[in-house]
Design an enzyme around this catalytic site. Sequence first.
Site, PDB file in Angstrom:
ATOM      1  N   CYS A 264      60.726  55.999   6.176  1.00  0.00           N
ATOM      2  CA  CYS A 264      60.435  56.051   4.700  1.00  0.00           C
ATOM      3  C   CYS A 264      60.451  57.452   3.956  1.00  0.00           C
ATOM      4  O   CYS A 264      61.066  57.604   3.009  1.00  0.00           O
ATOM      5  CB  CYS A 264      58.884  55.606   4.713  1.00  0.00           C
ATOM      6  SG  CYS A 264      58.703  53.779   5.491  1.00  0.00           S
ATOM      7  N   LEU A 265      59.610  58.523   4.566  1.00  0.00           N
ATOM      8  CA  LEU A 265      59.502  59.807   3.983  1.00  0.00           C
ATOM      9  C   LEU A 265      61.197  60.396   3.450  1.00  0.00           C
ATOM     10  O   LEU A 265      61.292  60.552   2.361  1.00  0.00           O
ATOM     11  CB  LEU A 265      59.006  60.884   4.701  1.00  0.00           C
ATOM     12  CG  LEU A 265      57.445  60.493   4.773  1.00  0.00           C
ATOM     13  CD1 LEU A 265      56.604  61.859   5.437  1.00  0.00           C
ATOM     14  CD2 LEU A 265      56.486  60.030   3.781  1.00  0.00           C
TER      15      LEU A 265
END
Length: 427
Positions: A264-265
Site C-alpha cells: 500500500c504505502l
Amino acid sequence: MKIGIIGAGFVGLSMGTVLASKGHEVVLIDIDKAKVEKINSGEAPFYEPGLDELLRKHAGKNLKASTGYEALKNCEIIFICVGTPSKQDGSVDLSYVKDACEKLAEILKETGYVLIVIKSTVVPTSTEKEFIPILEKSGKKAGKDFGVCMNPEFLKEGTAIRDFLEQDRIVIGALDEKSGNMLERFYRENFPSSPIVRVDLRTAEMIKYASNAFLATKISFINEIGNICKKLNIDVYKVVEGMKYDPRIGGHFLNAGIGFGGSCLPKDVRALIKFAEKLGEEPKLLKSVIEINEKQPERLIEIAKKRVGELKGRKVAVLGLAFKSGTSDLRETRALPLITKLLEEGAEVIVYDPVAKLPDELNGSVKIANSLKEAVEEAEIIKIATDWEHFRELEKMKECLEGKIIFEGRRIFDEKPYGLEIEGICW
Ligand code: UGA
C-alpha cells in the site's frame, strides 16, 4: 443482513469474516476459483492472524464464497474490495474495480435498491467519474435506484481482523443522504464505539491517499533525520523518545530503518504523485518521500562497506524477507533491493525468514537457511531487513556470532546485548 463482498483479498476476507462473526450472512465473490474453494473449506488462502479461526467457524455456514456474481442477488449492501495495483508509470490501475462494476451492473438490472460501497483505494473522483457511469449501464439511476458510498479501509496486514473490529475511524463518503445514512446505520449497529466521519465521495477517496502518504512521509522524515544522526553518533530512537511527548508530534510510525514496503504505502504515494501531476501540481514532498525510501537499502550496504571493506566474495546473511513482521508478504519489501545490491557487489547471500518464502526470481542466486542459527553460523556479516521479534534470539547465539557484525536495517535491540557487535542503519 445479507452482505456481499467482491474481492477476497486481505481486506475483503478480513472484513467478511468479522461481519460473519457479527451474525451477518456474507457472500464473498472472487475470480480465483482455487481461493474460493479454499475459503469454502474453511481454510485461509493467505497468512493473516485470526483469519483461520474465524473461517473455520463461519465458512459454509453464514459465509460463502463464489466466483459467480449471481450470488450477490438479495444483498442489501455490496462492498467492492478488489485490488488497485500500479500501472507501469506508477499511476493507479482501476481496471479490477471497473470490471467489478460492469458485472454488478448486470446484477443491478434484476435487483431492488442496494447500496454499493467502494472500499478499494481509488484516486479522487474515480467513483463519480468512472464507476457510477458503469453501474448506471444497468439502466438504474445512482442515488435513486441504488446507493453509492466510498468507504476507505485503514487495515494493516498482520492486524487486519483486530483493526476491523476496533476501527479508529470510519470514513463514509456518500453520493446522497440516503446512501450515507444507510451505511452509517450499518456501522453504528455493528461498531458502536468507532467515530464516523461523513463526507462526499471524492473527499473520502482523498482521505485514504492523504493518510497513507502521511504515514509514508513520517517514515521518510525520520529516516532522513536518522541518516543525519548517524553522522553525529546520535541514536535517532533516543531523539524520538524526546519528541514523542509533544502531543502534536506523538511517537507512532517514527521507527527509522531500511524504509517502508508493502502493498500500500509505496503504491499509494506513487499513484498520488502521478495523479497530482495530471492535475498540473508538482508534489515535491511526496517525490522526496519515495526517493529517500529507495535509497535506504543502499545505506545498509554503505555502512557495512565502511566498516568491513568490499563485500565481494563475503558471506552475508540477510535476516527477513517479508516487508514487515507478522506477514509472509513480500510486496515492495526492502529486503529485495538489499539482496539485489548485495549480489551486485559480489557477496554470497544467505537468506532466512521465519515465514516468507524466497521469490522465484532469486532462486538459485542465494542460499536459503532453514533456521536463524544456520544463517548466522555460515555468514561473516549479518543484515536485518525485517523486524521479526524472533531475531532477538541472536542474543542467545553469541558463540556463532564471534567476530561478526550485525547491521540492523530494523531496530531489534534497544540495548546492545553484551558480547554482540551491532551497528544500526541510522543509529
Ligand atoms: C498500511 C497502513 O499502515 C494502513 O493504515 C493502510 O490501511 C494499509 O497500508 C492499506 O492501505 O491497506 P500495511 O501496508 O499493512 O498498512 O503496513 P504498515 O504497518 O503501515 O507498514 C508499512 C511499511 O512501513 C513496513 O515496511 C514497515 O516496516 C514500515 N514502517 C512502519 C517503518 O519503516 N517505520 C515505521 O515507523 C512504521
